[in-house]
Design a protein around this motif. Structure first.
Motif, mmCIF file in Angstrom:
data_model
loop_
_atom_site.group_PDB
_atom_site.id
_atom_site.type_symbol
_atom_site.label_atom_id
_atom_site.label_comp_id
_atom_site.label_asym_id
_atom_site.label_seq_id
_atom_site.Cartn_x
_atom_site.Cartn_y
_atom_site.Cartn_z
ATOM 1 N N LEU A 195 -30.800 18.009 11.679
ATOM 2 C CA LEU A 195 -31.980 18.877 11.638
ATOM 3 C C LEU A 195 -31.908 19.929 12.727
ATOM 4 O O LEU A 195 -32.213 21.098 12.503
ATOM 5 C CB LEU A 195 -33.254 18.055 11.805
ATOM 6 C CG LEU A 195 -33.847 17.412 10.562
ATOM 7 C CD1 LEU A 195 -35.220 16.866 10.881
ATOM 8 C CD2 LEU A 195 -33.936 18.406 9.435
ATOM 9 N N PHE A 307 -43.584 11.491 8.771
ATOM 10 C CA PHE A 307 -42.652 12.120 7.858
ATOM 11 C C PHE A 307 -41.410 11.285 7.740
ATOM 12 O O PHE A 307 -40.869 10.792 8.701
ATOM 13 C CB PHE A 307 -42.318 13.519 8.338
ATOM 14 C CG PHE A 307 -43.498 14.402 8.360
ATOM 15 C CD1 PHE A 307 -44.007 14.889 7.174
ATOM 16 C CD2 PHE A 307 -44.140 14.696 9.541
ATOM 17 C CE1 PHE A 307 -45.132 15.674 7.185
ATOM 18 C CE2 PHE A 307 -45.262 15.492 9.549
ATOM 19 C CZ PHE A 307 -45.763 15.989 8.369
ATOM 20 N N TYR B 87 -36.295 20.208 6.642
ATOM 21 C CA TYR B 87 -37.340 19.897 7.622
ATOM 22 C C TYR B 87 -38.420 19.093 6.910
ATOM 23 O O TYR B 87 -39.085 19.606 6.005
ATOM 24 C CB TYR B 87 -37.900 21.184 8.219
ATOM 25 C CG TYR B 87 -36.811 22.093 8.743
ATOM 26 C CD1 TYR B 87 -35.897 21.647 9.696
ATOM 27 C CD2 TYR B 87 -36.681 23.393 8.272
ATOM 28 C CE1 TYR B 87 -34.896 22.467 10.164
ATOM 29 C CE2 TYR B 87 -35.675 24.226 8.745
ATOM 30 C CZ TYR B 87 -34.785 23.762 9.690
ATOM 31 O OH TYR B 87 -33.790 24.567 10.147
ATOM 32 N N PRO B 88 -38.601 17.824 7.305
ATOM 33 C CA PRO B 88 -39.430 16.928 6.489
ATOM 34 C C PRO B 88 -40.909 17.317 6.463
ATOM 35 O O PRO B 88 -41.622 16.918 5.560
ATOM 36 C CB PRO B 88 -39.243 15.561 7.149
ATOM 37 C CG PRO B 88 -38.679 15.821 8.484
ATOM 38 C CD PRO B 88 -37.992 17.139 8.447
ATOM 39 N N HIS B 89 -41.365 18.087 7.448
ATOM 40 C CA HIS B 89 -42.788 18.407 7.506
ATOM 41 C C HIS B 89 -43.099 19.751 6.880
ATOM 42 O O HIS B 89 -44.235 20.212 6.936
ATOM 43 C CB HIS B 89 -43.247 18.394 8.951
ATOM 44 C CG HIS B 89 -42.457 19.323 9.826
ATOM 45 N ND1 HIS B 89 -41.100 19.170 10.034
ATOM 46 C CD2 HIS B 89 -42.817 20.417 10.504
ATOM 47 C CE1 HIS B 89 -40.674 20.128 10.828
ATOM 48 N NE2 HIS B 89 -41.686 20.906 11.118
ATOM 49 N N MET B 90 -42.086 20.427 6.336
ATOM 50 C CA MET B 90 -42.333 21.743 5.765
ATOM 51 C C MET B 90 -42.147 21.697 4.256
ATOM 52 O O MET B 90 -41.299 20.970 3.748
ATOM 53 C CB MET B 90 -41.326 22.750 6.336
ATOM 54 C CG MET B 90 -41.474 23.033 7.810
ATOM 55 S SD MET B 90 -40.308 24.335 8.247
ATOM 56 C CE MET B 90 -40.413 24.266 10.021
ATOM 57 N N ASN B 95 -39.269 25.596 4.137
ATOM 58 C CA ASN B 95 -37.894 25.243 4.470
ATOM 59 C C ASN B 95 -36.969 26.425 4.226
ATOM 60 O O ASN B 95 -36.134 26.759 5.058
ATOM 61 C CB ASN B 95 -37.438 24.060 3.617
ATOM 62 C CG ASN B 95 -37.511 22.756 4.362
ATOM 63 O OD1 ASN B 95 -36.692 22.507 5.249
ATOM 64 N ND2 ASN B 95 -38.497 21.940 4.049
ATOM 65 N N LEU B 130 -43.285 18.840 -0.601
ATOM 66 C CA LEU B 130 -42.575 18.438 0.615
ATOM 67 C C LEU B 130 -41.246 17.793 0.202
ATOM 68 O O LEU B 130 -41.143 17.238 -0.889
ATOM 69 C CB LEU B 130 -43.401 17.416 1.393
ATOM 70 C CG LEU B 130 -44.602 17.965 2.149
ATOM 71 C CD1 LEU B 130 -45.413 16.819 2.743
ATOM 72 C CD2 LEU B 130 -44.177 18.911 3.262
ATOM 73 N N ARG B 132 -39.899 15.039 0.804
ATOM 74 C CA ARG B 132 -39.890 13.631 0.378
ATOM 75 C C ARG B 132 -40.414 13.465 -1.042
ATOM 76 O O ARG B 132 -40.289 12.390 -1.625
ATOM 77 C CB ARG B 132 -40.696 12.789 1.346
ATOM 78 C CG ARG B 132 -42.160 13.085 1.292
ATOM 79 C CD ARG B 132 -42.896 12.344 2.375
ATOM 80 N NE ARG B 132 -44.036 13.142 2.756
ATOM 81 C CZ ARG B 132 -45.252 12.639 2.930
ATOM 82 N NH1 ARG B 132 -45.445 11.375 2.805
ATOM 83 N NH2 ARG B 132 -46.235 13.424 3.273
#
Lengths: 309, 382, 278
Positions: A195, A307, B87-90, B95, B130, B132
């Motif tokens: 990341l 997350f 990016y897991p939160h975007m 992203n 997202l 996920r």
């Protein structure tokens, strides 16, 4: 793997596994807590017998000046104590964690071990150590400030009403900064390297990478650190008791919930201890902590999803 | 033009040398696959090209410009990571937009570029999700989309298919191939899977222990492996190797006695050979037949049969204990324990000297080199 | 140019970390070096190391003479070790039962135990004291052990459950097929597998117990039953003007922990950073 009771012999093995531990947990932790909540609704007469008193203890604590003034004083002081931790301890912990997690940092393990060391020691020891260091008699801090040209700012901070509480809070911050540091450091380590690499390839500078990528990902940990700080602060007692005694002087300026509870329950000097009033203070502390935890669970954790990494 | 030129690139971590001098010339629009076993340095090389690690010595040029010391984002490259590194939160949109946003593009152009890339990849309906909430294949596309929007000169792919299941892997492989044609971009692609390498690459770079073993078109590597390593690496099941001794030398041919006593010819350049040299004879499983009337035949015992349907693999043991594999028709009725005669045409054999270097094959179909292919391509497009 | 920039950055990082490390260590350092100096030297030059002239262990002599440090120390050891033993044993048993068996009340018990992580046991002090006096346990180490077991169980159950959940089903089922009883499965298969997690739990449980002042102060304050924390607190409160003794008492309380910490810090930090506590 399911062992249901229907039609089968009584599951003695479950009782065997749960029995001893739960017996102790329920009788020494759950029951006393519930019993304390119960006692807070009673009044103890001089012969030791208990009579139901409804909310009388609480009205006294919250509204009767003799009781309410110390109570609100301790509550306010405790809030100040907590905010100083939030504003100083956790940001410093965050900064140290970020620095420790810089890639290819040498000696990172050594820094980590040494900075965490004070956290391991008893609050009582730390209290005495700082009492000595800040003592005008010994003059270590005074000399130190003199060397920096700041001697005019030195004062017997622990002895002054205006500065004692803040000083105590800073001592506590000094001791426990290792906890947020470690937890946030662990959270930072769990962010995959790819990341960070991706953000570098995307052209983010270190600040952007931190604010847009890392900070959002460690927010759940920061939330957890905050609630841990909250519970620990509203449960604190040792530091004030060690340095300022049960009276939390000067003039109750360092009194927090823990010391108030102690005095109310055991009494001190002129004040007589009261079982039921002590229980009432404990009940209010319980409610404050419950409120904090509930706020955290319902607002913080619900909004900031964990997350999947 | 986005040529990529590496000259004597070396990399060491501390005292450990990982790359021992890589020379590589990649032309604009080429799809180059770096392939090798794990730990061979292929991913390190990709990270060096990306600028995520600094080269220890040598030089690296992208589009004729020395990029040593230049930040990744300014090299004109984009990278698709093995784990996708979304990016897991975007959201998907964010992203894809992140790279443009942090480098200061204006909102309208970000919006346009992201939407366009999303449409190309067929993920325009996912922009608000997202990561996920996406399937593996969708994540993969988002990762590619994030690379596309930055409009790079060179795309870098780090084992992008390794996290997908088998069916999706084939499908995505085909799509990446198509995408390359559409974008006409230069691609450097790392994988450990030789099938991926063979199917995708215009040019394949086989790496071993920090060095380039061989570099060429897929067919060149298959037909003319220059080393024992490449011969064993390209092709599945892998090439069979039998020890042999040179018994006779003529200009275009050697006569070998194999370790089980079989005598065979081998059509290779014999100029460096001496009588009684110990060499390795190589023959691919698909070049063995159950036809006993072939030019050369080996006597072997069948130890295991794997039936794949369209073909069967026979695991064989020769008289001296050498183990071999052959690919035969799915209709073969051979069973375990049977003695078989396995034949082959000596023209399909390979010979490697004691150092593992290949002797040039003289009768195998001559494959065109990368340069020749490029020339033909250019002529066709004119 | 980039390399020089990187080096400057690394230097900055080291500067900040080193500064903070010094801030963290300085107070402890000052106390320890001064414990080995004469009274005069303590005041004349507090930051100097003890020299042949200024070296003195009069403080330590005083402390050992006028208090029962050895008793405090062994009390703390007894209380801490006994509590840890039972926290690990009962904690693992509860964790196993809650994760492995489905039965009525499973969820309720799990929730009640989990609440103990957040709600401090101190809030029940009023009733705990009553309970202990009903049981005739006031002023005994047993009272402390009981309280600390109850205090340590919730976190132990939580951490150990996480580990037990990761144990492959096959292991237990293989054992059941062989006809091994549930209790034997737990002790012969599960316990050996969760030993690393138990070490983490042991460290997390030990620190608050060893350092606690509240319960020793309330439940076992009498002569002969003090733990080291309470003993030091009372001793220093009494001899507050005798600087040699105070510094020596603090040093005696700090050093064992310091040594233990430096030995076990890896274990502890691995536990903290491995995500055992979330």
């Amino acid at each position: 793997m399911t062992k249901t009771s229907a039609g089968k012999p009584f599951p003695w093995h479950i009782l065997f596994f749960l029995g001893p531990g739960l017996l102790i947990y329920f009788s020494v932790s759950v029951y006393p807590l519930l019993d304390t909540l119960r006692l807070s609704f009673f009044h103890e007469s001089s012969d030791g017998s208990l009579a139901f008193a409804g909310l009388a203890n609480f009205t006294k604590l919250l509204f009767d000046v003799v009781w309410s003034e110390p109570f609100w004083n301790a509550t306010w002081n405790n809030l100040v104590f907590f905010f100083i931790h939030m504003l100083v301890q956790n940001p410093i912990g965050l900064l140290l964690a970020v620095l420790l997690s810089s890639p290819k940092l040498r000696l990172s393990g050594t820094y980590r071990t040494l900075i965490f060391m004070p956290t391991m020691l008893s609050v009582v020891i730390i209290g005495f150590v700082w009492q000595l260091l800040l003592s005008p008699l010994w003059g270590i801090t005074e000399n130190f400030m003199w060397n920096l040209g700041l001697e005019d700012y030195f004062d017997a901070w622990l002895g002054k009403e205006s500065s004692a509480l803040v000083t105590l809070a800073f001592i506590s911050v000094w001791q426990f900064v290792g906890i947020p540091m470690m937890l946030i450091y662990a959270a930072l380590l769990s962010i995959p390297d790819e990341l960070s690499d991706a953000s570098v390839v995307d052209g983010a500078n270190p600040w952007q990478a931190f604010f847009y990528i890392k900070l959002p990902l460690i927010l759940p940990t920061i939330g957890m650190v905050s609630i841990l700080t909250f519970v620990a602060n509203f449960n604190a007692f040792e530091l004030v008791y060690t340095i300022k005694g049960a009276l939390a002087g000067p003039n109750y300026s360092t009194d927090i919930m823990g010391t108030l509870f102690y005095r109310t329950f055991f009494g001190f000097q002129l004040q007589e201890g009261s079982l039921t009033m002590g229980a009432a203070v404990a009940t209010l502390m319980f409610l404050v902590i419950l409120l904090g935890v509930a706020l955290y669970l319902f607002f913080f954790q619900r909004r900031i999803k964990r997350f999947q990494l | 033009m986005a040529d990529l030129k590496l000259t004597d690139v070396k990399k060491s971590f501390g005292n450990v040398a990982v790359l021992h001098g890589i020379d590589l010339d990649i032309k604009h629009g080429e799809f180059v696959v770096l392939v090798g076993a794990s730990g061979c340095g292929k991913s390190t090389l990709l990270r060096l090209i990306a600028g995520l690690d600094e080269i220890t010595s040598g030089s690296m040029e992208i589009g004729g410009e020395e990029v040593n010391g230049i930040a990744p984002a300014k090299r004109g490259i984009a990278m698709v990571f093995q784990s996708y590194a979304l990016y897991p939160h975007m959201s998907v949109f964010k992203n894809m937009a992140f790279g443009l946003k942090v480098t200061g593009s204006d909102k309208a152009s970000i919006q346009k570029k992201v939407e366009q890339a999303a449409k190309t990849l067929g993920i325009d309906h996912l922009l608000k999700r997202l990561p996920r909430e996406l399937s593996g294949g969708q994540r993969q596309r988002v990762a590619i989309g994030r690379a596309i929007v930055r409009d790079p000169k060179v795309f870098l792919f780090d084992e992008p298919l390794s996290n997908l299941d088998a069916a999706l892997r084939v499908q995505t492989r085909v799509e990446i191939g198509k995408l390359h044609k559409e974008l006409g971009a230069t691609i450097v692609y790392v994988t450990h899977d030789q099938v991926e390498a063979m199917t995708l690459g215009d040019k394949i770079v086989v790496m071993n222990a920090g060095r380039i073993e061989q570099c060429g078109t897929p067919l060149q590597l298959y037909q003319h492996p220059q080393t024992l390593f490449v011969a064993g690496f390209i092709g599945s099941p892998k090439m069979n190797f039998i020890e042999g001794i040179v018994k006779h030398i003529s200009e275009d041919c050697l006569v070998l006695t194999l370790s089980d006593g079989t005598i065979t010819k081998a059509y290779v350049d014999s100029s460096g050979c001496n009588l009684d040299d110990v060499v390795t004879f190589g023959i691919r499983p698909e070049h063995l037949t159950e036809d006993s009337s072939a030019d050369v035949s080996l006597l072997a015992t069948v130890t295991l049969v794997e039936q794949l349907g369209e073909a069967s693999y026979l695991y064989l043991t020769l008289a001296d204990g050498t183990e071999m594999v052959m690919r035969t028709s799915g209709e073969s009725t051979t069973i375990i324990g049977e003695q078989v005669e396995v034949g082959f045409n000596p023209e399909s054999g390979h010979v490697f000297d004691a150092d593992g270097g290949a002797l040039t094959r003289l009768r195998a179909g001559n494959t065109k080199s990368v340069a020749e292919l490029a020339q033909i391509k250019a002529q066709l497009s004119n | 140019m980039k390399i020089r920039h990187d080096r400057a950055k690394a230097l900055m990082v080291h500067a900040v970390l080193l500064t903070y490390t010094l801030i963290a260590l300085f107070p402890i350092w000052v106390v320890i070096i001064n414990a080995f100096k004469s009274r005069k030297a303590i005041f004349n030059d507090p930051l100097a190391l003890p020299t042949a002239d200024t070296f003195s262990i009069v403080g330590f002599e005083e402390v050992l003479l006028r208090s029962e440090f050895d008793v405090f120390f062994s009390n703390s050891m007894i209380v801490t070790l006994t509590s840890i033993f039972f926290v690990l044993l009962f904690g693992a048993m509860i964790a196993w039962a809650l994760t492995e068996y489905k039965f009525k009340g499973n969820l309720l018990i799990a929730v009640l135990v989990a609440m103990g992580i957040m709600i401090p046991i101190r809030l029940g002090t009023v009733s705990i004291l009553q309970l202990m006096s009903d049981l005739n346990l006031v002023n005994t180490l047993t009272a402390l052990v009981l309280v600390y077991i109850a205090q340590g169980l919730p976190l132990a159950v939580y951490i150990l459950s996480e580990f037990i959940r990761q144990i492959p089903k096959d292991l237990k089922e293989a054992a059941r097929c062989d006809g091994v009883g549930e209790i034997k499965i737990f002790f012969a298969i599960i316990v050996p597998l969760i030993k690393p997690a138990m070490a983490t739990v042991a460290v997390f449980t030990m620190i608050p117990i060893w350092n606690d002042l509240w319960f020793p102060l309330i439940l076992a304050p009498s002569e002969g039953n003090q733990t080291i924390t309470l003993g030091v607190q009372q001793f220093i409160g009494q001899f507050v003007t005798d600087w040699n003794s105070v510094l020596a008492a603090l040093t005696l309380a700090i050093l064992p922990i310091l040594v233990l910490y430096l030995i076990f810090s890896r274990q502890l930090i691995r536990g903290l950073t491995s995500g055992a506590v979330k």
